[in-house]
Design an enzyme around this catalytic site. Sequence first.
Site, PDB file in Angstrom:
ATOM      1  N   GLY A   1     -23.494  25.948 -21.183  1.00  0.00           N
ATOM      2  CA  GLY A   1     -22.373  25.411 -21.948  1.00  0.00           C
ATOM      3  C   GLY A   1     -21.223  26.393 -21.993  1.00  0.00           C
ATOM      4  CG  ASN A   2     -17.476  25.470 -22.361  1.00  0.00           C
ATOM      5  OD1 ASN A   2     -16.944  25.204 -23.434  1.00  0.00           O
ATOM      6  ND2 ASN A   2     -17.596  24.589 -21.384  1.00  0.00           N
TER       7      ASN A   2
END
Length: 402
Positions: free
Chosen positions: A208-209
């Site tokens: 993810g980020n």
Amino acid sequence: MKEIKGKKIVLGISGSIAAYKAVVLTRLLVKAGAEVQVLMTPAATKFVQPLTFATLSKRPVFTEVTAGEAWNNHVELGLWADAMLVAPATANTLARLANGICDNIISAVYLSARCPVFVAPAMDVDMWHHPSTQRNIDLLATYGNHLIPVGNGELASGLVGEGRLAEPEHIVDYLGRFFGKSQLLKGQKILITAGPTYEGIDPVRFIGNRSSGKMGVALAQAILQQGGEVILVLGPSALKPEGEGLQLIRVESAQEMYDAAVSAFPDCQAGIMAAAVADYRPVNMATEKIKKSDDRMTIELVKNPDIAAQLGRQKQTHQRLIGFALETTQGEANAKSKLARKNLDFIVLNSLQDSGAGFGVDTNKVSIFSSDNKVYHFELKTKDAVAQDIVATTLLDIKSKD
Ligand code: CTP
């Protein structure tokens, strides 16, 4: 008008024959419940006596930065105001404001003002079309000022064309729409992608980020405020946006976001791609939790579909597409190349080099580039204020000169 009631407005009047219209304008603002502080350039006082405005506004009119022994506090006035309105703004006043020339009370207050500034130009047709004036207009727009369009018709010179001061009723209406819940986007549906995407590695892990989704949610709110409808395709985010006119579609992966956005876009007038989409996903997501084994582990990744590029391909002429670019180096060049590559109409650049801009924080500093080569730079602001700037610039054309 209830949106203007109680608002503190500094009205700067510069030396044009259209100053007579500022009399009606002052009357309308006062009648709408605003507190109006009039400033006049010395040239303006040759057209209309300050006494007229002082009587209508029930406040002394300031014509100089100093008055006798006293000092008219431009800094205080700049902070006092909820809005500054310069009407009429002559070619000379536009040049002063655009270039920061601080030699009269209007430009002194303008430079000190933290509130939104509205500028209603008035001049003869050839002065209006002169590249010098147009350049000043462009400059003022890029500083985030609101340009109230000029009217077209008979001018004091006898010539006919563009350059008339907007009608006082129109100017008041313009302010009202800015302050109030205006309906400028009524009947329009805007698609927004926002937040991060999570690309599953196994049932418990993902790539993810750090995107929080705040910018996209602020954009949704700014559009709702203008009476528009929003389809918000939101990746995993802690935010729980709601509001009348908001349709929330929660997704997790880039592929899910892609599917939702591609199917929603044909019904929308515009798309704003604010999501931080993961560029790659694991080729295979394990169905069971992966157990620890070797010292090293390799996950093979495959490219995700590009949502913005796909919408850029399917975009119809009546639709606008706005993208974001978050860059660490060569921001402008990278943003412009993404603008072209993805067939966007606008791209909003935020640079990770600016402190206070980027992921997780409540503030942002952006520049907006358009496909017709205009550039708009904005200061560091809250994400809500940035969202309003983006909506005004890309969807409402408020900051453009036309
Ligand atoms: N975008 C998208 N779908 C993707 C990747 C990006 O819709 N799969 C959108 C983003 O929402 C943003 C714009 O494209 O509006 C630019 O995103 P960015 O990640 O900066 O661009 P990339 O094309 O991924 O380029 P790079 O990562 O190489 O900088």
